[in-house]
Design a protein around this motif. Structure first.
Motif, PDB file in Angstrom:
ATOM      1  N   ASP A  30       0.837  -1.196   0.000  1.00  0.00           N
ATOM      2  CA  ASP A  30       0.000   0.000   0.000  1.00  0.00           C
ATOM      3  C   ASP A  30       0.872   1.246   0.000  1.00  0.00           C
ATOM      4  OD1 ASP A  30      -2.466  -1.325   0.039  1.00  0.00           O
ATOM      5  OD2 ASP A  30      -2.406  -1.552   2.222  1.00  0.00           O
ATOM      6  N   GLU A  71       1.065   5.653   0.392  1.00  0.00           N
ATOM      7  CA  GLU A  71       0.742   6.591   1.470  1.00  0.00           C
ATOM      8  C   GLU A  71      -0.711   7.034   1.368  1.00  0.00           C
ATOM      9  OE1 GLU A  71       2.218  10.939   3.221  1.00  0.00           O
ATOM     10  OE2 GLU A  71       3.240  10.007   1.508  1.00  0.00           O
ATOM     11  N   LYS A  72      -1.392   6.986   2.499  1.00  0.00           N
ATOM     12  CA  LYS A  72      -2.792   7.397   2.541  1.00  0.00           C
ATOM     13  C   LYS A  72      -2.857   8.908   2.671  1.00  0.00           C
ATOM     14  CE  LYS A  72      -7.113   6.326   4.959  1.00  0.00           C
ATOM     15  NZ  LYS A  72      -7.763   5.509   6.006  1.00  0.00           N
ATOM     16  N   THR A  73      -3.385   9.593   1.649  1.00  0.00           N
ATOM     17  CA  THR A  73      -3.427  11.054   1.645  1.00  0.00           C
ATOM     18  C   THR A  73      -4.817  11.612   1.934  1.00  0.00           C
ATOM     19  OG1 THR A  73      -3.789  11.022  -0.752  1.00  0.00           O
ATOM     20  CG2 THR A  73      -1.506  11.170   0.015  1.00  0.00           C
ATOM     21  N   ASN A  80      -9.179   4.480   1.197  1.00  0.00           N
ATOM     22  CA  ASN A  80      -8.115   3.560   1.578  1.00  0.00           C
ATOM     23  C   ASN A  80      -6.789   3.986   0.958  1.00  0.00           C
ATOM     24  OD1 ASN A  80      -9.941   1.881   2.953  1.00  0.00           O
ATOM     25  ND2 ASN A  80     -10.425   0.739   1.073  1.00  0.00           N
ATOM     26  N   ALA A  81      -5.715   3.512   1.541  1.00  0.00           N
ATOM     27  CA  ALA A  81      -4.396   3.800   0.971  1.00  0.00           C
ATOM     28  C   ALA A  81      -4.329   3.218  -0.443  1.00  0.00           C
ATOM     29  CB  ALA A  81      -3.310   3.187   1.851  1.00  0.00           C
TER      30      ALA A  81
END
Length: 220
Positions: free
Chosen positions: A120, A122-124, A129-130
């Protein structure tokens, strides 16, 4: 103006659709032969089905690749393993890199493509979801044909082991090869060597008892 992916003739006739390739968990890979020339269509919103655009008004596009895979879903009636791969975002970069590494100008029918969900990103955005990250490998059609195993002719049956020559072990002179007695002479009509060979041969040993100790001819 949006571009809508048209159903195949078989999908239209049978009222079905080709299942999408899925990547539910990290490590999942989808491998298959490309069955038709890939097409480009505009992405659509999962909820509303409306075509998607970038902030500048340009349509968000995706590459649609149809693969013949070994996957079978019991929930899909008459599943033949055909899967649609929607190539966009980071997956597009991974596939493009794989095509360049193969020295090919692009994806073609007959080529072999593998895409794997590796990790996965980076979740921004906390609402989503990432982003899934992918790696890909590609073999152009000609190379894919060379890598397809050829069953060839059936392997010949193993040859039977050669028959072992009958070589009786030597018996010292004056020793009965049957009883081991010392000082016993062979029956009349047989030399000591013949008697020893006959006693150790399974085909003739049972006949030795029929030979008279004095006179007569051997029964073999």
């Amino acid at each position: 103006m949006s571009t809508l992916q048209q159903p195949s003739a078989d999908d239209f006739l049978m009222g079905g659709s080709t299942p999408s390739a899925k990547f539910p968990t990290i490590g999942t890979a989808v491998t298959g032969r490309i069955t038709t020339k890939p097409t480009v269509e505009q992405q659509r919103d999962y909820t509303t089905g409306e075509p998607k655009f970038w902030d500048d008004g340009k349509p968000q596009m995706q590459l649609v690749v149809t693969l013949a895979t070994n996957e079978r879903d019991p929930a899909v009636q008459d599943d033949d393993g055909t899967r649609r791969l929607y190539v966009k975002g980071q997956m597009k970069n991974a596939v493009a890199q794989a095509v360049r590494a193969a020295g090919a100008p692009g994806l073609e029918a007959g080529g072999a493509l593998t895409v794997q969900y590796t990790h996965d990103g980076e979740k921004t955005n906390p609402r989503f979801n990432a982003p899934k990250q992918f790696a890909a490998q590609y073999l152009p059609a000609a190379a894919a044909e060379l890598h397809t195993p050829d069953p060839g002719p059936a392997a010949p049956a193993p040859a039977a082991p050669p028959a072992q020559a009958y070589n009786p072990a030597p018996v010292p002179p004056g020793v009965n090869p049957v009883t081991g007695e010392i000082g016993v002479q062979p029956p009349v009509g047989l030399t000591a060597e013949q008697y020893a060979a006959a006693a150790q041969n399974p085909a003739t040993a049972p006949l030795l008892n029929q030979i008279p100790q004095q006179g007569g001819e051997p029964p073999f």
